[in-house]
Design an enzyme around this catalytic site. Sequence first.
Site, mmCIF file in Angstrom:
data_model
loop_
_atom_site.group_PDB
_atom_site.id
_atom_site.type_symbol
_atom_site.label_atom_id
_atom_site.label_comp_id
_atom_site.label_asym_id
_atom_site.label_seq_id
_atom_site.Cartn_x
_atom_site.Cartn_y
_atom_site.Cartn_z
ATOM 1 N N SER A 1 0.867 -1.175 0.000
ATOM 2 C CA SER A 1 0.000 0.000 0.000
ATOM 3 C C SER A 1 0.898 1.217 0.000
ATOM 4 C CB SER A 1 -0.887 0.014 1.259
ATOM 5 O OG SER A 1 -1.513 1.270 1.443
ATOM 6 N N TYR B 1 -2.428 -0.946 10.428
ATOM 7 C CA TYR B 1 -2.361 -1.092 8.969
ATOM 8 C C TYR B 1 -1.034 -0.574 8.434
ATOM 9 C CZ TYR B 1 -3.967 -1.016 4.104
ATOM 10 O OH TYR B 1 -4.100 -1.232 2.748
#
Length: 267
Positions: free
Chosen positions: A143, A156
């Site tokens: 990401s 995350y």
Amino acid sequence: MSFLNGKTALVTGSTSGIGLGVATELAAAGVRIAVHSLPGDAQAEAAVAAMKEAGAPDAKFFGADVSNPDAIRAMIEEVEAWGPIDILVNNAGIQHTAGITDMPDAKWDAIIAINLSSCFHTMKAVLPLMESRGYGRIVNIASVHGLVASVEKVPYVAAKHGLVGMSKVVALEYASKGDPAKGAITVNCIAPGFTETPLIESQIQAAAGRAGGDRDAGIAELLKEKQPSLRMTQTSELGALAVFLCGMAAQNLTGTTIPVDGGWTAQ
């Protein structure tokens, strides 16, 4: 992409979103697709059908809870019995937003387990098999948050930064272990920014509503703080990049993280 024709890919979290998009592009390149999600996923049958329609010589669903290392190992064995895993795409992931003091301990544990630890266990299981065959491709869907941070995303961001670092280490360990004539073994990350998936459709609709119903204007407004291109990435674009990374032309491209983020991390 005749080089990939007939190879087998396991794509985790591939019944929807980015995983489905990546699996579809691999299928179109002639790759057999091991579709994965949690056992009993209602979208599994449709995803398998979509793979075959896209051009996969075969496709089959494998259900497993990737937060469980034993379940991962059992799944790898099942997929290997169906077809040797030439390509592993680690895409499965979950998210929960909250500040660190409000982040439930259970959410930290789950996000780290699914977004990071599962990738350790899948890679550990498949790499010796890839080495024995001389060819292997691991594409980890990281990401933009593997490269930069955003508030209220502690687990995350930690998981994705960890995935980027782990991928570099594994790439170094296996850089010389494959057979160059067969394509060698590479490990790379793709780091998407804002990507158009069902997961964020509600945000898009809300932004479009604020823009008088103009979807493109709403997206631009939604993205303006982070993504300079002011447009979403499509899952098919991420899939096309994965296909390239799996090809012979990418046999010496390893240990990289490629942002697909409309300039987000260039700022």
